[in-house]
Design a protein around this motif. Structure first.
Motif, short mmCIF file in Angstrom:
data_model
loop_
_atom_site.label_atom_id
_atom_site.label_comp_id
_atom_site.label_asym_id
_atom_site.label_seq_id
_atom_site.Cartn_x
_atom_site.Cartn_y
_atom_site.Cartn_z
N PRO A 43 -17.48 9.03 -30.06
CA PRO A 43 -16.72 9.76 -30.64
C PRO A 43 -16.41 10.87 -30.21
O PRO A 43 -16.90 10.71 -29.44
N THR A 44 -16.09 11.89 -31.20
CA THR A 44 -15.80 13.07 -30.03
C THR A 44 -17.54 13.93 -29.96
O THR A 44 -18.08 13.58 -30.39
N THR A 45 -17.08 14.70 -28.97
CA THR A 45 -17.96 15.66 -28.27
C THR A 45 -19.68 14.21 -27.82
O THR A 45 -20.59 14.81 -28.44
N SER A 46 -18.91 12.99 -27.69
CA SER A 46 -19.75 12.54 -27.26
C SER A 46 -19.89 11.60 -25.82
O SER A 46 -18.91 12.30 -24.54
N ASP A 47 -20.83 10.54 -25.38
CA ASP A 47 -19.98 10.50 -24.11
C ASP A 47 -20.69 8.81 -24.02
O ASP A 47 -21.42 7.52 -25.61
N PHE A 48 -20.15 7.91 -23.08
CA PHE A 48 -20.64 6.49 -23.35
C PHE A 48 -21.92 5.77 -23.67
O PHE A 48 -22.87 4.88 -23.44
N CYS A 119 -15.59 6.64 -34.37
CA CYS A 119 -15.56 8.23 -35.55
C CYS A 119 -14.18 8.25 -35.13
O CYS A 119 -13.53 8.41 -34.88
N GLY A 120 -14.14 9.59 -33.49
CA GLY A 120 -12.85 10.23 -33.49
C GLY A 120 -12.60 9.27 -32.93
O GLY A 120 -11.17 8.93 -32.80
N GLY A 121 -13.87 8.22 -31.74
CA GLY A 121 -13.11 7.36 -31.10
C GLY A 121 -11.93 6.38 -31.72
O GLY A 121 -11.14 5.63 -30.58
N GLY A 122 -12.44 6.02 -33.15
CA GLY A 122 -11.59 4.84 -34.35
C GLY A 122 -10.33 5.70 -33.90
O GLY A 122 -9.83 5.30 -34.13
N GLY A 123 -10.22 6.66 -34.56
CA GLY A 123 -9.15 7.05 -34.74
C GLY A 123 -7.80 7.56 -33.20
O GLY A 123 -7.02 7.28 -33.60
N TYR A 124 -8.56 7.24 -32.70
CA TYR A 124 -7.85 8.01 -31.24
C TYR A 124 -7.83 6.19 -30.67
O TYR A 124 -6.50 5.95 -30.12
N THR A 125 -8.60 5.21 -30.89
CA THR A 125 -7.98 3.98 -30.68
C THR A 125 -6.75 3.10 -31.55
O THR A 125 -6.44 2.42 -31.17
N LEU A 126 -6.92 4.03 -32.64
CA LEU A 126 -5.94 3.46 -33.69
C LEU A 126 -4.37 3.32 -33.02
O LEU A 126 -3.71 2.93 -33.91
N CYS A 142 -16.06 3.47 -39.04
CA CYS A 142 -16.13 4.67 -39.93
C CYS A 142 -15.24 6.16 -38.58
O CYS A 142 -15.41 6.95 -38.74
N PRO A 143 -13.35 5.50 -38.98
CA PRO A 143 -12.58 6.09 -37.92
C PRO A 143 -12.20 7.73 -38.53
O PRO A 143 -12.72 7.53 -39.88
N ALA A 144 -11.81 8.54 -37.83
CA ALA A 144 -12.12 9.77 -38.39
C ALA A 144 -10.61 11.02 -38.06
O ALA A 144 -10.27 10.03 -36.45
N ASP A 145 -10.40 11.25 -38.51
CA ASP A 145 -8.94 11.84 -38.09
C ASP A 145 -9.40 12.57 -37.87
O ASP A 145 -9.34 14.01 -38.63
#
Length: 314
Positions: A43-48, A119-126, A142-145
């Motif tokens: 997600p955004t503001t996150s790490d692995f 989350c945001g990583g879902g939107g970027y991956t899409l 839970c992909p976020a735009d």
């Protein structure tokens, strides 16, 4: 018992920035064979170290998948300055760089690479899957735009939005002339601060509980953005051209509890717009955005769906 290996690789489209990641190997992995692999985007503001690696890559490896989680450019332990910038282009390039790396591994079948994000990583991956057709199947948890989220956050109307962009432009000019980088918090620093600000949204409340407590906090994921980078999020829309370019098999998993991060809304919107003939939208009843980060029942259900989805397409 799964095993892991820390790795690093270059993002060639970002001047060779070094990306830090971790491979998650299933039990009894045979390096002499070709295997499918799944890229997992945080997600955004996150790490692995958080949900992407600790939960999803781990659980996928336990089900027999080779998975790669990594810190996106400008975030975590990966290179990129000013650090803690949230740059949609760089986040999208991170997905592609991860696939570049997998393509160099003798035990990865390049025709069986999938990608997913949370989350945001879902939107970027899409977004990446629209034009990087090495991704043979794509999923959003839970992909976020983030574009819509930040347009709504920084502009109650068009005039206010433009004013926010003008302020970010002034800040970038000041920094170019030697002023310190301006950071802003991604979240209120505590539940008490949230309450004082009159914020009652469930996603914000649960985000604080995840990111700012031992439940999910990680030292490499500070609660901040580079302020001027928010302008690039405001300009981002992962659904642009999805009706033409989003052709790969698609899996979207959301909870039905709506909140500020809009994954419930965006999940429906992207699913409807995507060109893919092979697509599925899974809505988990009574599940919130952050339940899908680390809560056992929600994440186990999501991973079971991912296992079936990728298993039938890779």
């Amino acid at each position: 018992m799964i095993t892991t290996k820390d790795v690093s690789f270059k993002a060639r489209d970002l001047g060779g920035l070094e990306i830090q990641g971790r491979l998650f190997f299933p039990e009894n992995f045979d390096e002499s064979q070709k295997h499918p692999a799944i890229v997992v985007n945080h997600p955004t503001t996150s790490d692995f170290n958080q949900t992407s690696g600790k939960i999803y890559a781990t659980k996928l490896a336990q089900r027999g998948w080779l998975a790669l989680a990594y810190d996106s450019p400008y975030q975590g332990r990966s290179e990129g300055e000013p650090h803690n910038s949230e740059i949609p282009y760089a986040r999208t390039i991170g997905v592609m760089a991860a696939i570049d790396f997998l393509d160099t591994l003798s035990y990865v079948d390049p025709e069986r690479i999938g990608a997913m994000g949370i989350c945001g990583g879902g939107g970027y991956t899409l977004n990446a899957a629209k034009f990087d057709k090495r991704i043979k199947a794509v999923a959003g948890i839970c992909p976020a735009d983030v574009g819509t989220i930040y347009r709504e956050t920084f502009g109650q109307n068009d005039q206010a939005l433009i004013k926010s962009l003008e302020d970010m432009a002034k800040q970038r000019t000041a920094e170019a002339q030697g002023e310190p980088i301006k950071y802003i918090p991604a979240l209120p620093a505590s539940q008490e601060e949230r309450e004082k600000a009159g914020i009652n949204d469930i996603d914000i409340k649960q985000a604080i509980d995840y990111y700012l407590t031992p439940r999910g906090h990680d030292e490499f994921a500070p609660n901040q953005y580079v302020y001027s980078s928010v302008s690039m999020m405001i300009n981002f829309d992962p659904a642009i051209l999805a009706e033409k370019l989003a052709t790969q098999p698609l899996e979207i998993i959301v909870g039905d509890v709506p909140g500020a991060f809009g994954s419930y809304r965006f999940g429906y919107e992207y699913y409807d717009k995507a060109a893919a003939d092979d697509k599925e939208l899974v809505v988990l009843p009574g599940v919130s955005h952050y339940d899908l980060y680390d809560q056992p029942e929600a994440t186990d259900t999501a991973v079971a769906k991912l296992n079936d989805f990728f298993g039938n397409r890779l």
